[in-house]
Design a protein around this motif. Structure first.
Motif, PDB file in Angstrom:
ATOM      1  N   ASP A  93      -0.045   4.075 -11.884  1.00  0.00           N
ATOM      2  CA  ASP A  93       0.707   2.725 -11.317  1.00  0.00           C
ATOM      3  C   ASP A  93       0.550   1.614 -12.368  1.00  0.00           C
ATOM      4  N   GLU A  94       1.586   0.852 -12.600  1.00  0.00           N
ATOM      5  CA  GLU A  94       1.857  -0.296 -13.167  1.00  0.00           C
ATOM      6  C   GLU A  94       0.820  -1.364 -13.117  1.00  0.00           C
ATOM      7  N   GLY A  95       0.128  -1.420 -11.799  1.00  0.00           N
ATOM      8  CA  GLY A  95      -0.333  -2.618 -11.513  1.00  0.00           C
ATOM      9  C   GLY A  95       0.594  -3.304 -10.606  1.00  0.00           C
ATOM     10  N   ALA A  96      -0.052  -4.563 -10.374  1.00  0.00           N
ATOM     11  CA  ALA A  96       0.791  -5.728  -9.743  1.00  0.00           C
ATOM     12  C   ALA A  96       0.199  -7.023  -9.837  1.00  0.00           C
ATOM     13  N   TYR A  97       1.091  -8.044  -9.719  1.00  0.00           N
ATOM     14  CA  TYR A  97       0.775  -9.215  -9.785  1.00  0.00           C
ATOM     15  C   TYR A  97       1.433 -10.296  -8.679  1.00  0.00           C
ATOM     16  N   ALA A 113      -0.239   7.348 -27.424  1.00  0.00           N
ATOM     17  CA  ALA A 113      -0.198   7.707 -25.888  1.00  0.00           C
ATOM     18  C   ALA A 113       1.084   7.184 -25.367  1.00  0.00           C
ATOM     19  N   ARG A 114       1.267   7.995 -23.960  1.00  0.00           N
ATOM     20  CA  ARG A 114       2.343   7.784 -23.281  1.00  0.00           C
ATOM     21  C   ARG A 114       1.809   8.063 -21.638  1.00  0.00           C
ATOM     22  N   LEU A 115       2.598   7.282 -21.110  1.00  0.00           N
ATOM     23  CA  LEU A 115       2.165   7.317 -19.570  1.00  0.00           C
ATOM     24  C   LEU A 115       3.108   7.662 -18.645  1.00  0.00           C
ATOM     25  N   LEU A 116       3.052   8.801 -17.653  1.00  0.00           N
ATOM     26  CA  LEU A 116       3.851   9.459 -16.902  1.00  0.00           C
ATOM     27  C   LEU A 116       3.977   8.657 -15.748  1.00  0.00           C
ATOM     28  N   GLN A 117       5.151   8.056 -15.426  1.00  0.00           N
ATOM     29  CA  GLN A 117       5.485   7.181 -14.264  1.00  0.00           C
ATOM     30  C   GLN A 117       6.696   7.574 -13.453  1.00  0.00           C
ATOM     31  N   ALA A 152       0.908  -1.224  -0.100  1.00  0.00           N
ATOM     32  CA  ALA A 152      -0.048  -0.012  -0.052  1.00  0.00           C
ATOM     33  C   ALA A 152       0.999   1.240   0.046  1.00  0.00           C
ATOM     34  N   PRO A 153       0.173   2.464  -0.371  1.00  0.00           N
ATOM     35  CA  PRO A 153       1.050   3.487  -0.536  1.00  0.00           C
ATOM     36  C   PRO A 153       1.195   4.107   0.891  1.00  0.00           C
ATOM     37  N   SER A 154       2.135   4.994   1.110  1.00  0.00           N
ATOM     38  CA  SER A 154       2.279   5.599   2.245  1.00  0.00           C
ATOM     39  C   SER A 154       0.983   6.677   2.706  1.00  0.00           C
ATOM     40  N   GLU A 155       0.419   7.305   1.840  1.00  0.00           N
ATOM     41  CA  GLU A 155      -0.890   7.980   1.952  1.00  0.00           C
ATOM     42  C   GLU A 155      -1.898   7.605   1.292  1.00  0.00           C
ATOM     43  N   PRO A 156      -3.186   7.640   1.862  1.00  0.00           N
ATOM     44  CA  PRO A 156      -4.429   7.186   1.151  1.00  0.00           C
ATOM     45  C   PRO A 156      -4.513   7.682  -0.157  1.00  0.00           C
ATOM     46  N   GLN A 157      -5.146   7.011  -1.231  1.00  0.00           N
ATOM     47  CA  GLN A 157      -5.176   7.690  -2.533  1.00  0.00           C
ATOM     48  C   GLN A 157      -6.497   7.306  -3.136  1.00  0.00           C
ATOM     49  N   PRO A 158      -7.394   7.923  -2.679  1.00  0.00           N
ATOM     50  CA  PRO A 158      -8.735   7.768  -2.953  1.00  0.00           C
ATOM     51  C   PRO A 158      -9.160   7.853  -4.447  1.00  0.00           C
ATOM     52  N   ASP A 159      -8.316   8.577  -5.272  1.00  0.00           N
ATOM     53  CA  ASP A 159      -8.480   8.662  -6.739  1.00  0.00           C
ATOM     54  C   ASP A 159      -7.490   7.699  -7.553  1.00  0.00           C
ATOM     55  N   ASN A 160      -6.843   6.821  -6.799  1.00  0.00           N
ATOM     56  CA  ASN A 160      -5.948   5.757  -7.332  1.00  0.00           C
ATOM     57  C   ASN A 160      -6.984   4.459  -7.627  1.00  0.00           C
ATOM     58  N   GLN A 161      -7.550   4.374  -8.459  1.00  0.00           N
ATOM     59  CA  GLN A 161      -8.429   3.184  -8.926  1.00  0.00           C
ATOM     60  C   GLN A 161      -7.897   2.434 -10.330  1.00  0.00           C
ATOM     61  N   ALA A 203      -5.116 -14.910  -8.753  1.00  0.00           N
ATOM     62  CA  ALA A 203      -3.764 -14.081  -8.436  1.00  0.00           C
ATOM     63  C   ALA A 203      -4.395 -12.784  -8.054  1.00  0.00           C
ATOM     64  N   LEU A 204      -3.337 -11.936  -7.277  1.00  0.00           N
ATOM     65  CA  LEU A 204      -3.753 -10.769  -7.071  1.00  0.00           C
ATOM     66  C   LEU A 204      -3.322  -9.964  -8.234  1.00  0.00           C
ATOM     67  N   ASP A 205      -4.269  -9.520  -9.088  1.00  0.00           N
ATOM     68  CA  ASP A 205      -3.966  -8.916 -10.538  1.00  0.00           C
ATOM     69  C   ASP A 205      -4.607  -7.562 -10.381  1.00  0.00           C
ATOM     70  N   LEU A 206      -3.512  -6.578 -10.346  1.00  0.00           N
ATOM     71  CA  LEU A 206      -4.018  -5.068 -10.417  1.00  0.00           C
ATOM     72  C   LEU A 206      -3.591  -4.455 -11.899  1.00  0.00           C
ATOM     73  N   HIS A 207      -4.587  -4.165 -12.430  1.00  0.00           N
ATOM     74  CA  HIS A 207      -4.305  -3.461 -13.800  1.00  0.00           C
ATOM     75  C   HIS A 207      -3.941  -1.994 -13.572  1.00  0.00           C
ATOM     76  N   ARG A 208      -3.094  -1.317 -14.690  1.00  0.00           N
ATOM     77  CA  ARG A 208      -2.780  -0.044 -14.737  1.00  0.00           C
ATOM     78  C   ARG A 208      -3.884   0.910 -13.847  1.00  0.00           C
ATOM     79  N   THR A 209      -3.448   1.867 -12.943  1.00  0.00           N
ATOM     80  CA  THR A 209      -4.346   2.453 -12.508  1.00  0.00           C
ATOM     81  C   THR A 209      -4.611   3.919 -12.844  1.00  0.00           C
ATOM     82  N   THR A 210      -5.442   4.693 -12.333  1.00  0.00           N
ATOM     83  CA  THR A 210      -5.784   6.067 -12.687  1.00  0.00           C
ATOM     84  C   THR A 210      -4.685   7.166 -12.139  1.00  0.00           C
ATOM     85  N   ARG A 211      -3.599   6.589 -11.462  1.00  0.00           N
ATOM     86  CA  ARG A 211      -2.653   7.425 -11.109  1.00  0.00           C
ATOM     87  C   ARG A 211      -1.321   7.136 -11.825  1.00  0.00           C
TER      88      ARG A 211
END
Length: 547
Positions: free
Chosen positions: A445-449, A268-272, A228-237, A435-443
């Motif tokens: 994040d590349e997601g996680a697996y 398109a490009r994604l800022l990371q 989890a991130p250090s601070e809440p990110q309610p818009d990170n979905q 599996a814990l399968d997180l897709h790319r997020t609105t912030r």
């Protein structure tokens, strides 16, 4: 067969009083007209249908509303073949979920055009897609769901209202007294019931009913999750996807009009991570690794294929039919919860149309050419006029603040002792695995697996911390942003809905709120026995069978 519990208006009033609120018709103030029922289910998705089926089997009267034309959610209106566990054909799903799958297979087996070898296959997969053991047309899933619910509709126990959504709620203290819904023709109806289920795809009832809930990513301090991130990110979905259906007509030209935003999406490009950008063009490494060839019928073409035309006699289908739900049309430009939903939905639709246009006109082919102009949208498959699914595939919702919240340290293999076989929730009301399968997020994040152990669904995750008569039955129960990534799949959502339907029946029978059932071990065990009799497995065996 479980005994049916028949409820009367007197029982209805007694239950309302047990929740600490006077029934609508006895409440102080001006009398208002309302339709009464035992259970209101807002949202006709996978979990909503399961909740309705379970509750009706117990003899409850139920109203089920759905905003689109089709009930079924992920399976139908969102056009997503079921993501399932390796044991789904034997012990990995509830008895009713397995019956639903069997009904889908029976639909195809009853088609005289199906070849004998395919008909004889006990694990018939009509699309031979490799994302699922049962890739079938969304409309067939819809018909199977309607068939399962039809006896209860005919008996008057179940009322289904499509093109209908909630617009307001009447809440008294910790109890939801009524829900106001609006139909497509602009009419409003008020439904009153002792219990309400939020089975909407985005947890739409939670803010309407003042239910404590979270959105996006919780902080480490909130969940203790290492990821989890250090601070809440309610818009990170998590991103959502507008799925579309297509076939391939070799030698024909079905190129759509070039979308106005095509060049933007193609390049398109994604800022990371600060100033680093990642190219997100449609032509990326996964295309080369997995491939896409509708002529050879390989790669992404067969990934979510729902009709394999070779399983049918020649001339039955002019082509395979496949669904496009790839990372390339995952939309992460902004959230549907807490953002400008209409703008983001319109952009997501343009992204999917842009991907199709690229496949038709610019995608490199194995023979050195570019594009497949014969790719043709199939609106009839998804029940729309444009070939895009009725509603987007939603991966993440508002989630209740629950008595129990499942965290990644409960399910992720890397965070558990090496000999851990499964989760150990003593109040389990079902099982699941993915599996814990997180897709790319609105912030960005590349997601996680991550690999998980086969897990359980704790009853505490279905109980809000305060509100007494609203229960979740979609992706809105007690999981985190991270564990939503493994609990969000079709058979798990179905199991959640089925457990909720039985929980409501138990609450009505005992005149106790769900929280009182969850707080006492003997009451929880009574519910668990009921679930087991209904064919809901509560725990995985120590030794798992072959998938």
């Amino acid at each position: 067969m479980l005994p049916r519990l028949l409820f009367t208006p007197l029982a209805f009033a007694a239950t309302a009083r047990s929740l600490g609120v006077a029934p609508w018709h006895e409440a102080a103030g001006p009398r208002r007209s309302a339709q009464r029922t035992d259970l209101i289910i807002i949202g006709g998705g996978t979990g909503g249908c399961a909740a309705a089926l379970a509750a009706c089997e117990r003899g409850l009267s139920v109203v089920l509303t759905e905003e689109t034309a089709w009930i079924g959610g992920q399976l139908t209106a969102q056009a997503v073949p079921p993501d399932e566990n390796a044991w789904i054909e034997s012990i990995g799903g509830t008895a009713t979920y397995r019956a639903l799958r069997a009904a889908v297979r029976d639909h195809y087996r009853n088609d005289p055009a199906l070849r004998p070898a395919a008909r004889a296959n006990p694990r018939l997969n009509p699309g031979n897609g490799w994302v699922s053991r049962l890739c079938a047309e969304p409309r067939v899933w819809h018909d199977a769901l309607r068939l399962a619910l039809a006896p209860h509709v005919a008996a008057g126990r179940l009322t289904i209202r499509t093109h209908t959504g909630a617009v307001a709620a009447d809440v008294q203290g910790d109890v939801v007294r009524a829900v106001h819904v609006r139909h497509a023709d602009g009419r409003d109806t008020v439904f009153e019931a002792p219990f309400v289920v939020d089975a909407t795809e985005l947890g739409e009832l939670l803010p309407l009913c003042n239910v404590e809930h979270v959105t996006g990513a919780e902080s480490q301090a909130m969940t203790g999750e290492p990821g989890a991130p250090s601070e809440p990110q309610p818009d990170n979905q998590q991103s959502f996807t507008v799925v579309f259906a297509m076939e391939h007509r070799a030698g024909e030209d079905h190129i759509i009009d070039r979308p106005a935003t095509y060049a933007t999406w193609r390049d398109a490009r994604l800022l990371q991570h600060g100033t680093r950008w990642r190219q997100l063009s449609f032509d990326e490494p996964a295309n080369a690794r997995i491939g896409f060839d509708p002529i050879a019928r390989t790669g992404y073409w067969s990934y979510r294929r729902i009709i394999d035309h070779t399983l049918f006699t020649p001339g039955t289908h002019a082509s395979d039919v496949t669904l496009v739900n790839w990372w390339q049309n995952d939309y992460s430009g902004g959230p549907l919860v807490g953002g400008d939903a209409a703008t983001h939905l319109a952009a997501a639709r343009e992204l999917s149309r842009s991907l199709l246009y690229w496949l038709q006109t610019e995608m490199p082919r194995p023979d050195g050419g570019i594009g497949y102009p014969g790719l043709r949208l199939r609106p009839d498959v998804v029940g729309t006029t444009d070939g895009l699914a009725m509603t987007p595939y939603i991966r993440e919702s508002r989630r209740i603040v629950a008595r129990t919240t499942v965290r990644e340290q409960d399910v992720l293999k890397a965070l558990l002792p090496p000999d851990t076989v499964t989760t150990a929730f003593t109040d389990s009301v079902g099982i699941g695995h993915y599996a814990l399968d997180l897709h790319r997020t609105t912030r960005g994040d590349e997601g996680a697996y991550g690999e998980t152990v086969p897990f359980q669904i704790p009853l505490g995750a279905l109980i809000p911390v305060r509100v007494r008569n609203l229960l979740p039955a979609c992706k809105n129960f007690g999981v985190t942003h991270r564990t939503n990534g493994c609990y969000r799949l079709h058979p798990i959502e179905w199991n959640v809905g089925e457990a909720v339907g039985h929980l409501v029946a138990e609450a009505l029978a005992t005149q106790r709120p769900p929280s009182a059932i969850a707080e006492r071990a003997e009451r929880t065990r009574d519910l668990q026995r009921t679930l087991e009799r209904a064919g809901v497995r509560l725990a995985w065996p120590d030794t798992l069978p072959r998938g």
